[in-house]
Design an enzyme around this catalytic site. Structure first.
Site, PDB file in Angstrom:
ATOM      1  N   HIS A  49       8.771  12.845 -42.354  1.00  0.00           N
ATOM      2  CA  HIS A  49      10.110  13.040 -41.793  1.00  0.00           C
ATOM      3  C   HIS A  49      11.038  13.621 -42.861  1.00  0.00           C
ATOM      4  O   HIS A  49      11.803  14.568 -42.608  1.00  0.00           O
ATOM      5  CB  HIS A  49      10.699  11.705 -41.315  1.00  0.00           C
ATOM      6  CG  HIS A  49      10.223  11.249 -39.976  1.00  0.00           C
ATOM      7  ND1 HIS A  49       8.927  10.866 -39.751  1.00  0.00           N
ATOM      8  CD2 HIS A  49      10.880  11.124 -38.789  1.00  0.00           C
ATOM      9  CE1 HIS A  49       8.804  10.498 -38.477  1.00  0.00           C
ATOM     10  NE2 HIS A  49       9.985  10.649 -37.878  1.00  0.00           N
ATOM     11  N   GLU A  54      12.874   4.554 -45.136  1.00  0.00           N
ATOM     12  CA  GLU A  54      11.983   3.936 -44.152  1.00  0.00           C
ATOM     13  C   GLU A  54      10.510   4.166 -44.479  1.00  0.00           C
ATOM     14  O   GLU A  54       9.627   3.725 -43.739  1.00  0.00           O
ATOM     15  CB  GLU A  54      12.290   4.483 -42.756  1.00  0.00           C
ATOM     16  CG  GLU A  54      13.656   4.070 -42.232  1.00  0.00           C
ATOM     17  CD  GLU A  54      13.934   4.566 -40.819  1.00  0.00           C
ATOM     18  OE1 GLU A  54      13.094   5.326 -40.268  1.00  0.00           O
ATOM     19  OE2 GLU A  54      14.967   4.182 -40.249  1.00  0.00           O
ATOM     20  N   GLU A  72      27.181 -10.367  -5.758  1.00  0.00           N
ATOM     21  CA  GLU A  72      26.873  -9.063  -5.172  1.00  0.00           C
ATOM     22  C   GLU A  72      28.125  -8.490  -4.495  1.00  0.00           C
ATOM     23  O   GLU A  72      28.532  -7.358  -4.763  1.00  0.00           O
ATOM     24  CB  GLU A  72      25.738  -9.222  -4.151  1.00  0.00           C
ATOM     25  CG  GLU A  72      25.356  -7.940  -3.437  1.00  0.00           C
ATOM     26  CD  GLU A  72      24.334  -8.182  -2.345  1.00  0.00           C
ATOM     27  OE1 GLU A  72      23.722  -7.198  -1.899  1.00  0.00           O
ATOM     28  OE2 GLU A  72      24.160  -9.348  -1.908  1.00  0.00           O
ATOM     29  N   HIS A  73      28.733  -9.276  -3.599  1.00  0.00           N
ATOM     30  CA  HIS A  73      29.952  -8.875  -2.893  1.00  0.00           C
ATOM     31  C   HIS A  73      31.077  -9.839  -3.246  1.00  0.00           C
ATOM     32  O   HIS A  73      30.898 -11.049  -3.157  1.00  0.00           O
ATOM     33  CB  HIS A  73      29.750  -8.922  -1.371  1.00  0.00           C
ATOM     34  CG  HIS A  73      28.552  -8.164  -0.882  1.00  0.00           C
ATOM     35  ND1 HIS A  73      27.379  -8.802  -0.494  1.00  0.00           N
ATOM     36  CD2 HIS A  73      28.345  -6.840  -0.709  1.00  0.00           C
ATOM     37  CE1 HIS A  73      26.503  -7.894  -0.100  1.00  0.00           C
ATOM     38  NE2 HIS A  73      27.052  -6.694  -0.224  1.00  0.00           N
ATOM     39  N   HIS A 116      21.916 -13.244   6.921  1.00  0.00           N
ATOM     40  CA  HIS A 116      20.798 -12.431   6.442  1.00  0.00           C
ATOM     41  C   HIS A 116      19.512 -13.248   6.372  1.00  0.00           C
ATOM     42  O   HIS A 116      18.476 -12.841   6.886  1.00  0.00           O
ATOM     43  CB  HIS A 116      21.111 -11.838   5.066  1.00  0.00           C
ATOM     44  CG  HIS A 116      21.872 -10.559   5.113  1.00  0.00           C
ATOM     45  ND1 HIS A 116      21.357  -9.393   5.615  1.00  0.00           N
ATOM     46  CD2 HIS A 116      23.135 -10.259   4.723  1.00  0.00           C
ATOM     47  CE1 HIS A 116      22.250  -8.426   5.536  1.00  0.00           C
ATOM     48  NE2 HIS A 116      23.345  -8.933   4.997  1.00  0.00           N
ATOM     49  N   SER A 172      21.003 -12.028  -0.423  1.00  0.00           N
ATOM     50  CA  SER A 172      22.350 -11.483  -0.311  1.00  0.00           C
ATOM     51  C   SER A 172      23.393 -12.547  -0.653  1.00  0.00           C
ATOM     52  O   SER A 172      23.179 -13.741  -0.446  1.00  0.00           O
ATOM     53  CB  SER A 172      22.582 -10.951   1.096  1.00  0.00           C
ATOM     54  OG  SER A 172      23.788 -10.227   1.164  1.00  0.00           O
ATOM     55  N   GLN A 228      27.168 -12.821   5.512  1.00  0.00           N
ATOM     56  CA  GLN A 228      26.074 -12.796   4.547  1.00  0.00           C
ATOM     57  C   GLN A 228      25.080 -13.918   4.804  1.00  0.00           C
ATOM     58  O   GLN A 228      23.877 -13.748   4.631  1.00  0.00           O
ATOM     59  CB  GLN A 228      26.618 -12.890   3.126  1.00  0.00           C
ATOM     60  CG  GLN A 228      27.443 -11.694   2.723  1.00  0.00           C
ATOM     61  CD  GLN A 228      26.740 -10.384   3.020  1.00  0.00           C
ATOM     62  OE1 GLN A 228      25.712 -10.072   2.414  1.00  0.00           O
ATOM     63  NE2 GLN A 228      27.286  -9.602   3.938  1.00  0.00           N
ATOM     64  N   ASP A 271      29.068  -2.534   4.088  1.00  0.00           N
ATOM     65  CA  ASP A 271      27.651  -2.444   4.427  1.00  0.00           C
ATOM     66  C   ASP A 271      27.325  -1.176   5.189  1.00  0.00           C
ATOM     67  O   ASP A 271      26.204  -0.659   5.097  1.00  0.00           O
ATOM     68  CB  ASP A 271      27.229  -3.646   5.277  1.00  0.00           C
ATOM     69  CG  ASP A 271      26.845  -4.852   4.434  1.00  0.00           C
ATOM     70  OD1 ASP A 271      26.667  -4.692   3.212  1.00  0.00           O
ATOM     71  OD2 ASP A 271      26.716  -5.955   5.001  1.00  0.00           O
ATOM     72  N   GLN A 302       0.822  -1.208   0.000  1.00  0.00           N
ATOM     73  CA  GLN A 302       0.000   0.000   0.000  1.00  0.00           C
ATOM     74  C   GLN A 302       0.860   1.263   0.000  1.00  0.00           C
ATOM     75  O   GLN A 302       0.483   2.280  -0.604  1.00  0.00           O
ATOM     76  CB  GLN A 302      -0.963  -0.005   1.186  1.00  0.00           C
ATOM     77  CG  GLN A 302      -0.334  -0.051   2.555  1.00  0.00           C
ATOM     78  CD  GLN A 302      -0.097  -1.478   3.040  1.00  0.00           C
ATOM     79  OE1 GLN A 302      -0.006  -2.411   2.244  1.00  0.00           O
ATOM     80  NE2 GLN A 302      -0.015  -1.653   4.354  1.00  0.00           N
TER      81      GLN A 302
END
Length: 434
Positions: free
Chosen positions: A423, A418, A330-331, A265, A240, A262, A364, A194
């Site tokens: 154009h 074209e 990622e790392h 997580h 992660s 990691q 981090d 929401q």
């Protein structure tokens, strides 16, 4: 005992086992998507009324008007003052380092003039309004507030609106303190799909934004997917990941704890070690087994290591770099002597941590570069969050009279090829007769 997969690049089934290890089913749950679609429709159609009802339903917060869900700025600063001196100083140090790093990413407008007087260039413009989603309740991510808010303000974003759920009215003081330090402009105590809908569509009280950034649960991720196109989003982040390349000379306990950093997580997080030294892999496994029982999140770590972790023996450091590029983590920690010698070989990673002293955890929180990074192999084609994500580039074209003649002939030929006669005519009208 923490069981972690052992692989060797010499195994005949290595490629298959590595592929299976990297696979994570990111298919969107149809039930979640259905719920999110309904929530977003309610927000789009009913605006404030739906937002009030959904906030009461999911967070147990009942008010008469959405304006009552705005958390006043005084409360942010009260939260900042309520912290210990140590906490407050840590936030300020982290914020300053993040700000200094991201100021280096600022780009200027540019243009150049051609010989005939035609000028071409690029204009850089910050986004007008950005929404920042921050998880709330028991989860406290002040570092994410800083990592998202500071680049936005460095970029020049006009208004940064933060949303964070406050279940049963509980608001995390660290998160509010980070908002005060990070330059947030307004904070609303709303969350879930929401909140994403309110930011994307706007309501009678909340103005719509141009882009939505920040982490969230599966419902938030599904909502961001659905509103993308109407607004921009940062990314849809997966679990992660950490990949460590080690020459076998870093203390095994250090490497084990880096893997834990990691794995803790969540159960789907991935922690992988690559090394050509088989005895070192044995030492790390022993460290894992000895250190794990001491960890408060040991059950999560154990599940992550069992299902998605691995200790992989490679032929040499060159092959370690090749495997790292396949994984595109990622790392990526390069825990070796002279780590920069391997940098030219490493092409795909969200962030690269060079040297034995450079733990991923420093990135981090306070090293300076952004910790919002591409996951699930998307580092092959995407980049960390930065100032450039909060700016847009506009092309500038100013054609001289001579340029209109020269370029007009080119455009005329291509447009007619074209089948776009208007154009072609538009270009021909500007051709100066010789």
């Amino acid at each position: 005992m923490a069981t972690t997969s052992r692989l060797s690049s010499t195994d005949p089934d290595f490629d298959v086992r590595l592929r299976d290890l990297l696979h994570v089913d990111m298919a969107e749950d149809l039930d979640i998507d259905s719920v999110v679609a309904s929530i977003l429709k309610d927000i789009r159609v009913q605006g404030d009324a739906a937002l009030l009802a959904l906030t009461a339903r999911f967070d147990g917060v009942k008010v008469d008007h959405v304006s009552e869900l705005e958390i006043p700025r005084e409360q942010w600063h009260e939260a900042l003052e309520s912290l210990t001196d140590e906490q407050r100083e840590a936030l300020h140090v982290a914020a300053q380092r993040i700000r200094e790093y991201h100021q280096k990413q600022l780009q200027d407008d540019w243009d150049f003039e051609e010989a005939d007087g035609t000028r071409l260039g690029q204009k850089i413009t910050p986004l007008d309004r950005v929404g920042l989603y921050v998880p709330g309740g028991k989860a406290a991510y002040p570092s994410s507030v800083l990592m998202n808010a500071i680049p936005a303000k460095v970029a020049g974003v006009g208004e940064l609106i933060m949303v964070t759920p406050t279940p049963s009215g509980v608001c995390n003081p660290l998160v509010l303190a980070a908002a005060a330090i990070g330059g947030v402009d307004r904070v609303y105590a709303i969350g879930g799909a929401q909140a994403v809908g309110a930011l994307a569509y706007g309501t009678e009280t909340i103005q719509s934004v141009d882009k939505i950034v920040g982490p969230g649960n599966a419902y938030v991720a599904a909502a961001k997917r659905r509103v993308f196109g109407l607004v921009g989003i940062d990314m849809i982040a997966g679990p992660s990941e950490i990949l460590i390349i080690c020459d076998g000379k870093t203390p095994a306990d250090w490497i084990a704890m880096d893997l834990f950093s990691q794995a803790e997580h969540d159960e789907l997080a991935q922690a992988i070690l690559l090394s050509p030294d088989a005895e070192f892999l044995d030492e790390v496994q022993a460290s894992i087994e000895r250190l794990l029982p001491q960890m408060p999140r040991k059950d999560i770590i154990a599940t992550s290591l069992k299902n998605r972790g691995a200790l992989i023996q490679v032929r040499d450091m060159e092959q370690a770099c090749e495997v790292a590029n396949r994984i595109a983590p990622e790392h990526l920690e390069v825990s070796t002597e002279n780590p920069r010698q391997w940098l030219p070989r490493l092409r795909h990673a969200g962030a690269i941590f060079l040297g034995r002293n450079t733990s991923e955890s420093l990135g981090d929180y306070c090293a300076g570069p952004n910790h919002v990074l591409p996951t699930s192999g998307t580092a092959r084609f995407s980049s960390p969050l930065g100032v450039y994500d909060f700016q847009k580039r506009t092309s500038l074209i100013e054609i001289s009279e001579a340029g209109a003649t020269t370029l007009g002939r080119v455009a005329d030929i291509l447009a007619r090829g074209e089948g776009l006669d208007a154009h072609a005519a538009s270009a021909r009208f500007r051709i100066k007769s010789s």
